[in-house]
Enzyme design. Structure first.
Site, PDB file in Angstrom:
ATOM      1  N   HIS A 142       0.833  -1.211   0.000  1.00  0.00           N
ATOM      2  CA  HIS A 142       0.000   0.000   0.000  1.00  0.00           C
ATOM      3  C   HIS A 142       0.867   1.260   0.000  1.00  0.00           C
ATOM      4  O   HIS A 142       1.459   1.630   1.019  1.00  0.00           O
ATOM      5  CB  HIS A 142      -0.929  -0.022   1.232  1.00  0.00           C
ATOM      6  CG  HIS A 142      -1.836   1.156   1.311  1.00  0.00           C
ATOM      7  ND1 HIS A 142      -2.097   1.824   2.489  1.00  0.00           N
ATOM      8  CD2 HIS A 142      -2.539   1.797   0.355  1.00  0.00           C
ATOM      9  CE1 HIS A 142      -2.916   2.824   2.243  1.00  0.00           C
ATOM     10  NE2 HIS A 142      -3.211   2.834   0.963  1.00  0.00           N
ATOM     11  N   GLU A 154       2.902   0.622   3.333  1.00  0.00           N
ATOM     12  CA  GLU A 154       2.420  -0.400   4.266  1.00  0.00           C
ATOM     13  C   GLU A 154       2.476  -1.758   3.576  1.00  0.00           C
ATOM     14  O   GLU A 154       2.094  -1.873   2.398  1.00  0.00           O
ATOM     15  CB  GLU A 154       0.969  -0.123   4.673  1.00  0.00           C
ATOM     16  CG  GLU A 154       0.810   1.032   5.648  1.00  0.00           C
ATOM     17  CD  GLU A 154      -0.643   1.256   6.044  1.00  0.00           C
ATOM     18  OE1 GLU A 154      -0.906   1.410   7.241  1.00  0.00           O
ATOM     19  OE2 GLU A 154      -1.518   1.296   5.164  1.00  0.00           O
ATOM     20  N   ASN A 192      -5.007   4.490   6.962  1.00  0.00           N
ATOM     21  CA  ASN A 192      -6.380   4.913   6.648  1.00  0.00           C
ATOM     22  C   ASN A 192      -7.383   4.621   7.759  1.00  0.00           C
ATOM     23  O   ASN A 192      -8.432   5.259   7.832  1.00  0.00           O
ATOM     24  CB  ASN A 192      -6.842   4.284   5.330  1.00  0.00           C
ATOM     25  CG  ASN A 192      -6.159   4.961   4.153  1.00  0.00           C
ATOM     26  OD1 ASN A 192      -5.893   6.155   4.197  1.00  0.00           O
ATOM     27  ND2 ASN A 192      -5.862   4.213   3.114  1.00  0.00           N
TER      28      ASN A 192
HETATM   29  N1  LIG Z   1      -5.889   8.174  -3.962  1.00  0.00           N
HETATM   30  C1  LIG Z   1      -5.133   7.862  -2.931  1.00  0.00           C
HETATM   31  O1  LIG Z   1      -4.736   8.744  -2.147  1.00  0.00           O
HETATM   32  C2  LIG Z   1      -4.741   6.432  -2.692  1.00  0.00           C
HETATM   33  C3  LIG Z   1      -3.685   6.143  -1.809  1.00  0.00           C
HETATM   34  C4  LIG Z   1      -3.299   4.808  -1.622  1.00  0.00           C
HETATM   35  C5  LIG Z   1      -3.982   3.786  -2.290  1.00  0.00           C
HETATM   36  N2  LIG Z   1      -5.019   4.101  -3.135  1.00  0.00           N
HETATM   37  C6  LIG Z   1      -5.696   2.985  -3.826  1.00  0.00           C
HETATM   38  O2  LIG Z   1      -5.178   2.896  -5.135  1.00  0.00           O
HETATM   39  C7  LIG Z   1      -6.198   2.424  -6.038  1.00  0.00           C
HETATM   40  C8  LIG Z   1      -6.335   3.422  -7.189  1.00  0.00           C
HETATM   41  O3  LIG Z   1      -6.644   4.717  -6.688  1.00  0.00           O
HETATM   42  P1  LIG Z   1      -6.372   6.027  -7.547  1.00  0.00           P
HETATM   43  O4  LIG Z   1      -6.463   7.163  -6.601  1.00  0.00           O
HETATM   44  O5  LIG Z   1      -5.177   5.852  -8.405  1.00  0.00           O
HETATM   45  O6  LIG Z   1      -7.697   6.040  -8.479  1.00  0.00           O
HETATM   46  P2  LIG Z   1      -7.899   6.731  -9.910  1.00  0.00           P
HETATM   47  O7  LIG Z   1      -9.373   6.929 -10.045  1.00  0.00           O
HETATM   48  O8  LIG Z   1      -6.984   7.892 -10.087  1.00  0.00           O
HETATM   49  O9  LIG Z   1      -7.400   5.593 -10.938  1.00  0.00           O
HETATM   50  C9  LIG Z   1      -8.016   4.335 -11.055  1.00  0.00           C
HETATM   51  C10 LIG Z   1      -7.673   3.795 -12.446  1.00  0.00           C
HETATM   52  O10 LIG Z   1      -8.107   2.434 -12.536  1.00  0.00           O
HETATM   53  C11 LIG Z   1      -8.568   2.219 -13.853  1.00  0.00           C
HETATM   54  N3  LIG Z   1      -9.382   1.012 -13.905  1.00  0.00           N
HETATM   55  C12 LIG Z   1     -10.675   0.848 -13.521  1.00  0.00           C
HETATM   56  N4  LIG Z   1     -11.063  -0.420 -13.770  1.00  0.00           N
HETATM   57  C13 LIG Z   1      -9.992  -1.064 -14.300  1.00  0.00           C
HETATM   58  C14 LIG Z   1      -9.775  -2.389 -14.784  1.00  0.00           C
HETATM   59  N5  LIG Z   1     -10.742  -3.303 -14.746  1.00  0.00           N
HETATM   60  N6  LIG Z   1      -8.555  -2.710 -15.275  1.00  0.00           N
HETATM   61  C15 LIG Z   1      -7.560  -1.788 -15.327  1.00  0.00           C
HETATM   62  N7  LIG Z   1      -7.723  -0.496 -14.905  1.00  0.00           N
HETATM   63  C16 LIG Z   1      -8.919  -0.166 -14.392  1.00  0.00           C
HETATM   64  C17 LIG Z   1      -9.313   3.513 -14.189  1.00  0.00           C
HETATM   65  O11 LIG Z   1      -9.507   3.667 -15.601  1.00  0.00           O
HETATM   66  C18 LIG Z   1      -8.383   4.550 -13.591  1.00  0.00           C
HETATM   67  O12 LIG Z   1      -7.412   4.999 -14.524  1.00  0.00           O
HETATM   68  C19 LIG Z   1      -7.457   2.236  -5.187  1.00  0.00           C
HETATM   69  O13 LIG Z   1      -7.525   0.903  -4.770  1.00  0.00           O
HETATM   70  C20 LIG Z   1      -7.200   3.168  -4.015  1.00  0.00           C
HETATM   71  O14 LIG Z   1      -7.904   2.800  -2.857  1.00  0.00           O
HETATM   72  C21 LIG Z   1      -5.391   5.395  -3.364  1.00  0.00           C
END
Ligand SMILES: NC(=O)c1ccc[n+]([C@@H]2O[C@H](COP(=O)([O-])OP(=O)(O)OC[C@H]3O[C@@H](n4cnc5c(N)ncnc54)[C@H](O)[C@@H]3O)[C@@H](O)[C@H]2O)c1
Length: 293
Positions: A142, A154, A192
């Site tokens: 993470h 993490e 989180n």
């Molecule tokens: N935003 C944060 O601060 C943060 C921090 C740590 C972890 N995360 C985790 O990281 C992950 C992504 O978050 P993010 O902020 O980058 O979201 P985001 O919305 O910026 O990006 C998500 C991406 O996933 C793609 N996607 C959706 N379905 C898909 C599929 N079936 N195959 C391939 N790609 C697919 C979307 O097109 C998009 O580009 C989540 O699980 C989130 O919980 C986010």
């Protein structure tokens, strides 16, 4: 005991995916970047180039390192393009059904000894692992946002994660120059579990009219020395991701103190997801952010 990682696949090219690809390429790994939307791969590559150039301007990396890192990253519109990766990090949207579907398809193309990791913010690693053909080679890695800047990662073992997978992931994180915090597999892990209820409470504070957006953010920046206000931070994380994490906490811990604020639900229903859609608790379409309430 650790395995050799040379090629890393990243599924999801959003804000986290581009950051993970960026640090992995700078760390010397070959990277294959995938997304369900081909244009997201293109824009991720452009973002990575922009962020690497900023690092060159700040002299934290050299022009040569920027070029080499970019040359190590390629895009793949289909999961078959990740077939020869040693480690694949899934970082698609925070929806369990989407992640399960990805793992199902990925397992059918990936070599059996490869490790699968999820960058999930909150979902059970044990449950995600159980949806794959290799729960012992599945782990939570993470990253924090923005990935190139944040020091912490993490690591979360599922019930079946074996020692080789854990040690390999630990070495991988160290090679990226980041610090590990080990968390047990409970909803939202450590960061989180603490951070999101605070953000949700800030949204309740807004919802109940205790303060407006500017007052709440100023209060926590100036009164508690937080580098960003909680509403500004929620917009930065993405309000859809914030809501998904609160729902996982609420369902997973069955405690009403984790009830997502109805105002958060309303913003997500409106498609006002924060910075990534230009509107959340602030409107980012002008020269400077303007509060939306
Ligand atoms: N935003 C944060 O601060 C943060 C921090 C740590 C972890 N995360 C985790 O990281 C992950 C992504 O978050 P993010 O902020 O980058 O979201 P985001 O919305 O910026 O990006 C998500 C991406 O996933 C793609 N996607 C959706 N379905 C898909 C599929 N079936 N195959 C391939 N790609 C697919 C979307 O097109 C998009 O580009 C989540 O699980 C989130 O919980 C986010």
């Amino acid at each position: 005991m650790a395995l050799a990682i040379k090629k890393v696949g990243v599924i999801g090219s959003g804000q986290m995916g581009n950051g993970i690809a960026h640090v992995a390429a700078l760390g010397g790994f070959d990277v294959v970047l995938n997304d369900i939307a081909a244009d997201r791969i293109k824009s991720a590559l452009a973002t990575i180039n922009g962020n690497l150039s900023r690092q060159v301007a700040k002299k934290t990396i050299t022009e040569e390192q920027r070029k080499q890192a970019l040359a190590r990253i390629s895009g793949a519109e289909r999961l078959e393009g990740l077939a020869d990766c040693d480690l694949v990090i899934e970082t698609a949207v925070e929806k369990e059904d989407v992640k399960r579907k990805i793992f199902n398809e990925l397992c059918s193309v990936l070599q059996p000894e490869a490790i699968i990791a999820s960058n999930t913010s909150s979902i059970s690693i044990t449950r995600l692992a159980a949806s794959t053909d290799r729960p012992e080679r599945f782990i939570g890695i993470h990253f924090m946002n923005p990935v190139p800047r944040m020091e912490l990662v993490e690591l979360i073992r599922g019930i079946a994660t074996d020692d080789a997978t854990f040690e390999t992931s630990k070495e991988f994180v160290a090679q990226l120059g980041k610090q590990v915090a080990v968390s047990e597999d409970f909803p939202a892990f450590i960061v989180n579990r603490i951070l999101l209820p605070m953000i949700n409470e800030a949204i309740y504070t807004l919802y109940e009219g205790v303060g407006n957006v500017e007052a709440i953010d100023a209060a926590m920046k100036l009164g508690a020395h937080h580098p960003m206000g909680p509403l500004e931070l929620a917009d930065f994380i993405g309000l859809d991701t914030c809501l998904s994490i609160m729902q996982v906490l609420h369902e997973g811990l069955a405690d009403s103190k984790y009830r997502p604020c109805p105002l958060l639900v309303k913003y997500v229903e409106a498609g006002w997801l924060g910075r990534k859609t230009q509107r959340g608790f602030y409107d980012y379409r002008g020269d400077k952010p303007v509060p939306t309430r």
